[in-house]
Design an enzyme around this catalytic site. Sequence first.
Site, PDB file in Angstrom:
ATOM      1  N   TYR A   1      -9.671  -0.089   2.403  1.00  0.00           N
ATOM      2  CA  TYR A   1      -9.155   0.075   3.760  1.00  0.00           C
ATOM      3  C   TYR A   1      -8.895   1.533   4.106  1.00  0.00           C
ATOM      4  O   TYR A   1      -8.300   2.270   3.321  1.00  0.00           O
ATOM      5  CB  TYR A   1      -7.867  -0.729   3.956  1.00  0.00           C
TER       6      TYR A   1
ATOM      7  N   ASP B   1       0.793  -1.220   0.000  1.00  0.00           N
ATOM      8  CA  ASP B   1       0.000   0.000   0.000  1.00  0.00           C
ATOM      9  C   ASP B   1       0.833   1.281   0.000  1.00  0.00           C
ATOM     10  O   ASP B   1       0.354   2.327  -0.433  1.00  0.00           O
ATOM     11  CB  ASP B   1      -0.961   0.002   1.192  1.00  0.00           C
TER      12      ASP B   1
END
Length: 542
Positions: free
Chosen positions: A399, A315
């Site tokens: 997320y 990420d």
Amino acid sequence: MVLERLQQVASHLAGHTNPSNPFDPLSTEEIAAAVAIVRQSHPDVFFNTVTLWEPRKEEMMRYVASPETVPRPHRVADVVAIGRGSKVFDGTVDLIEGKIVTWDLTEGVQPLITMEDLQIVETVVRKDAKVIEQCGIVGIPPQDMHKVYCDPWTIGYDERFGSGVRLQQALMYYRPHIDDSQYTYPLDFCPIYNSDTQEIVHIDIPKVRRPLNTAPPTNYHAEAIKAAGGFRTDLKPINISQPEGVSFTVAGRTVKWQNWSCHVGFNYREGIVLSNVTFNDKGTVRPIFWRISLAEMVVPYGNPERPHHRKHAFDLGEYGGGYMTNSLSLGCDCKGAIHYLDAAFVSRNGDPQTIKNAICIHEEDAGILFKHTDFRDNSTTVTRARKLLISQIFTAANYEYCLTGILNTYALNPGESAAPWGTEVYPGVNAHNHQHLFCLRVDPNIDGPNNTISIVDAVAAEAPVVSEENFYGNAFYAKKTKVETMKEGMSDYDGASSRTWEMANEGKINAYSKKPVGYKLVSREVPKLLPKEGSLVWKRAG
């Protein structure tokens, strides 16, 4: 003449926005100046990154030690640009001298995906004829393509395409209503998008087709909650107030609180960076950490079927914890008396842009710090704890790293089992098993740079029961294993020994413990990377 003019502009901007600390992120003016300098020599590139090229540690330490006598490090921009054909260029630009210092074509790599890159994919997907065909197969008519959404992920690596092309994989979803949760309606196919040509080049289709879910939608927006019966009424408000103000001060980007001091930096990849962390110990300023940041993280998913083997998001390295940062607001994001800091980035076309309130700084009560009651007279001593939070929230597809989020989901046929690679969390919704592994970059500077790292394990004494050293057999201690090389430092958490990692200065002894001063890294109940050695994600992250 043009080059001289660019040097004048860069010098003017750098002087006009003279940062209080060489670690300060680039301002919007400095970003614009860097872009202008690059454009003079490379007019056809798009910009992926323009960020601060941090002064090197040795140079910066000299400056911090004596800013009055040591020259201030130059403001230098670190530039990543993309040319036609997915060519990647790495460069540095000296903003004081107004010139490019380095400019290199970097082969065999791809820079991170920006928010602009992500947004383009959804538009292309909705118009692609083959995607429209696949939507029809699972039950979505062409007139409903505006209800089709995708979370674009980097493809990571796929042996069919190699690593020379800038690709994304579009994880597909559907929303009956614009505010419904798309993760209730995952679609079973996965288009592959070429970022350079902006087209769909392939679609991965499963052997077993799964039509559009027919379960009722889920919607957590305020209006939907009201329509479904309203908000909870069994909770009373909690009001946080500091009538005398906060206990911390912020000068530029340097925060001081309870004798602690640190510089709060920010970049496109790591997000918050804490530098030059010190503690004023009764008038002596003691260095503690030189630099702390979240350097990377990986989220491997545990379903072995294609294309899910590609789902292992990095990420930070693939999307950027800074680029994905939310603009925070008082209320649920941050409570109490808040100080905010903004973040500046570059757009694909080279325009500076700002995320307002990217960093939130505030204090919180942290429960009881210390308490003791003397049973003899029932006298009590109790002290409340307080913590300072320097925080950001960034959204990576499903997320929110604050940390919370929504499960990444996949379609499930009626009667089909999600086990063993996932869990059915709603009718027709399969949430695959996955991990979140965080990689912190910690540069200790505990009373100076000469620090030692040790692996510390709680172990029983080696001496047997009834021996002179351990006659009753109850002896145990903290066993320290000094790390001499980087390879020795590669160690996993061990719950059986409550393993920690100690950073200490062996040249500075604590007056009471008679041990070197230090700090510990503490991890709890975290398995190591679960995919097998030799797997695709292991090769990329192991």
